[in-house]
Motif scaffolding. Structure first.
Motif, short mmCIF file in Angstrom:
data_model
loop_
_atom_site.label_atom_id
_atom_site.label_comp_id
_atom_site.label_asym_id
_atom_site.label_seq_id
_atom_site.Cartn_x
_atom_site.Cartn_y
_atom_site.Cartn_z
N ALA A 180 -9.74 -48.66 25.67
CA ALA A 180 -8.54 -48.93 26.47
C ALA A 180 -8.27 -50.43 26.42
O ALA A 180 -9.20 -51.24 26.44
CB ALA A 180 -8.75 -48.48 27.91
N ASP A 181 -7.01 -50.78 26.30
CA ASP A 181 -6.59 -52.18 26.24
C ASP A 181 -5.61 -52.46 27.37
O ASP A 181 -4.75 -51.63 27.65
CB ASP A 181 -5.88 -52.48 24.92
N VAL A 182 -5.75 -53.63 27.98
CA VAL A 182 -4.81 -54.03 29.01
C VAL A 182 -4.35 -55.46 28.70
O VAL A 182 -5.16 -56.32 28.36
CB VAL A 182 -5.42 -53.94 30.43
N THR A 183 -3.04 -55.66 28.78
CA THR A 183 -2.44 -56.98 28.59
C THR A 183 -1.62 -57.30 29.83
O THR A 183 -0.81 -56.48 30.26
CB THR A 183 -1.53 -57.00 27.35
N VAL A 184 -1.85 -58.49 30.38
CA VAL A 184 -1.16 -58.92 31.59
C VAL A 184 -0.39 -60.20 31.29
O VAL A 184 -0.90 -61.11 30.66
CB VAL A 184 -2.17 -59.15 32.74
N ARG A 185 0.86 -60.22 31.77
CA ARG A 185 1.69 -61.42 31.68
C ARG A 185 1.99 -61.89 33.10
O ARG A 185 3.00 -61.48 33.69
CB ARG A 185 2.98 -61.10 30.94
N PRO A 186 1.13 -62.73 33.66
CA PRO A 186 1.36 -63.17 35.05
C PRO A 186 2.55 -64.12 35.13
O PRO A 186 2.94 -64.74 34.15
CB PRO A 186 0.06 -63.88 35.42
N VAL A 187 3.10 -64.20 36.33
CA VAL A 187 4.20 -65.14 36.55
C VAL A 187 3.64 -66.56 36.52
O VAL A 187 2.45 -66.77 36.78
CB VAL A 187 4.91 -64.86 37.89
N PRO A 188 4.46 -67.54 36.19
CA PRO A 188 3.97 -68.92 36.16
C PRO A 188 3.36 -69.31 37.51
O PRO A 188 3.91 -69.01 38.57
CB PRO A 188 5.22 -69.75 35.86
N GLY A 189 2.20 -69.92 37.44
CA GLY A 189 1.49 -70.35 38.64
C GLY A 189 0.49 -69.33 39.16
O GLY A 189 -0.33 -69.65 40.02
N GLN A 190 0.54 -68.12 38.67
CA GLN A 190 -0.39 -67.08 39.11
C GLN A 190 -1.53 -66.99 38.10
O GLN A 190 -1.30 -66.97 36.90
CB GLN A 190 0.33 -65.73 39.21
N SER A 191 -2.77 -66.96 38.59
CA SER A 191 -3.91 -66.85 37.68
C SER A 191 -4.53 -65.47 37.82
O SER A 191 -4.63 -64.91 38.91
CB SER A 191 -4.95 -67.94 37.98
N VAL A 192 -4.94 -64.92 36.69
CA VAL A 192 -5.59 -63.61 36.64
C VAL A 192 -6.90 -63.77 35.90
O VAL A 192 -6.94 -64.30 34.79
CB VAL A 192 -4.69 -62.58 35.93
N ASP A 193 -7.98 -63.34 36.55
CA ASP A 193 -9.30 -63.41 35.93
C ASP A 193 -9.47 -62.24 34.97
O ASP A 193 -9.29 -61.08 35.35
CB ASP A 193 -10.38 -63.36 37.03
N LYS A 194 -9.83 -62.56 33.74
CA LYS A 194 -9.96 -61.54 32.71
C LYS A 194 -11.06 -60.52 33.05
O LYS A 194 -10.90 -59.32 32.83
CB LYS A 194 -10.27 -62.21 31.38
N GLU A 195 -12.17 -60.99 33.60
CA GLU A 195 -13.27 -60.09 33.94
C GLU A 195 -12.89 -59.15 35.09
O GLU A 195 -13.25 -57.98 35.09
CB GLU A 195 -14.54 -60.89 34.30
N ARG A 196 -12.17 -59.68 36.06
CA ARG A 196 -11.72 -58.82 37.17
C ARG A 196 -10.72 -57.78 36.66
O ARG A 196 -10.76 -56.62 37.05
CB ARG A 196 -11.07 -59.65 38.27
N ALA A 225 -17.89 -42.80 30.27
CA ALA A 225 -18.31 -44.15 30.70
C ALA A 225 -18.45 -45.10 29.52
O ALA A 225 -18.41 -46.30 29.68
CB ALA A 225 -19.64 -44.05 31.45
N GLY A 226 -18.62 -44.57 28.32
CA GLY A 226 -18.82 -45.41 27.14
C GLY A 226 -17.55 -45.98 26.55
O GLY A 226 -17.59 -46.64 25.52
N MET A 227 -16.40 -45.74 27.17
CA MET A 227 -15.15 -46.28 26.64
C MET A 227 -15.16 -47.80 26.70
O MET A 227 -15.50 -48.38 27.72
CB MET A 227 -13.95 -45.76 27.44
N SER A 228 -14.78 -48.44 25.60
CA SER A 228 -14.71 -49.90 25.62
C SER A 228 -13.38 -50.31 26.24
O SER A 228 -12.35 -49.69 26.01
CB SER A 228 -14.84 -50.47 24.20
N VAL A 229 -13.44 -51.36 27.04
CA VAL A 229 -12.25 -51.85 27.73
C VAL A 229 -12.04 -53.30 27.33
O VAL A 229 -12.93 -54.14 27.46
CB VAL A 229 -12.42 -51.75 29.27
N ARG A 230 -10.85 -53.58 26.78
CA ARG A 230 -10.50 -54.94 26.38
C ARG A 230 -9.37 -55.43 27.27
O ARG A 230 -8.43 -54.68 27.56
CB ARG A 230 -10.07 -54.96 24.92
N ALA A 231 -9.47 -56.69 27.68
CA ALA A 231 -8.46 -57.28 28.55
C ALA A 231 -7.92 -58.55 27.92
O ALA A 231 -8.66 -59.30 27.26
CB ALA A 231 -9.05 -57.59 29.92
#
Length: 194
Positions: free
Chosen positions: A144-160, A176-182
């Motif tokens: 599973a892959d997730v891509t986030v585009r936060p608004v300017p000034g907002q920080s998102v922790d990749k591990e979270r 449970a063995g599914m790999s997750v990429r952020a």
């Protein structure tokens, strides 16, 4: 429904049949058979052949082992070998549909990957307080892959971000063995892509 029947029905929903490949092979064989039949009828009626008479074709096929390796013969052999390997691969491997079975005993629930991705993206958006359209999730068979585009000034922790998606997939009962990429895209990365 009994458990074996339920398992069989679930398997049929998760794995695609090889109908398209079988139909393609049958069409090719039928065309070859019709062509051979037309050539034989033309030969019996003593008319000119479409391409080659059956006798000439058989003589040419019998002489193939004795002739020098010409590029056309080698290319034909390579094409036939590749087609054979593809057909063997299709015959031995199961086809996968873009779906997952959710673990909800005693019932069997089959869900499309796009539904899982959409639901996960919405959960991540609410969990991390992101605007609409800022989260894109893709779910495959083993990853599973997730891509986030936060608004300017907002920080998102990749591990979270990875942990939230992994928790959501676990909640659905996916393996449970599914790999997750952020991936967290910054505004300057977005401008470079355009």
């Amino acid at each position: 429904m009994t458990t074996p029947v339920l398992k069989r029905a679930t398997r049929r929903e998760l794995h695609s049949p090889r109908t398209a490949a079988a139909a393609t092979v049958l069409v090719v064989v039928a065309i070859a058979a019709v062509y051979a039949g037309v050539e034989m009828v033309l030969h019996l009626l003593r008319l000119d052949p479409l391409l080659v008479t059956p006798g000439t074709a058989l003589e040419g096929a019998a002489a193939l082992p004795d002739i020098e390796a010409k590029p056309a013969v080698i290319a034909g052999a390579v094409v036939v070998a590749i087609a054979g390997l593809v057909l063997i691969w299709l015959a031995l491997t199961p086809g996968r549909r873009p779906r997952h079975r959710l673990d909800m005993p005693p019932h069997s629930v089959v869900v499309d990957n796009a539904v899982i991705a959409s639901s996960s993206a919405e959960h991540i958006r609410h969990e991390l307080d992101l605007p609409r359209g800022a989260v894109v999730v893709g779910v495959g068979h083993r990853s599973a892959d997730v891509t986030v585009r936060p608004v300017p000034g907002q920080s998102v922790d990749k591990e979270r971000l990875r942990a939230v998606l992994k928790g959501e997939l676990t909640r659905y009962g996916l393996p449970a063995g599914m790999s997750v990429r952020a991936r967290v895209m910054r505004p300057d990365e977005e401008n470079r892509e355009r």
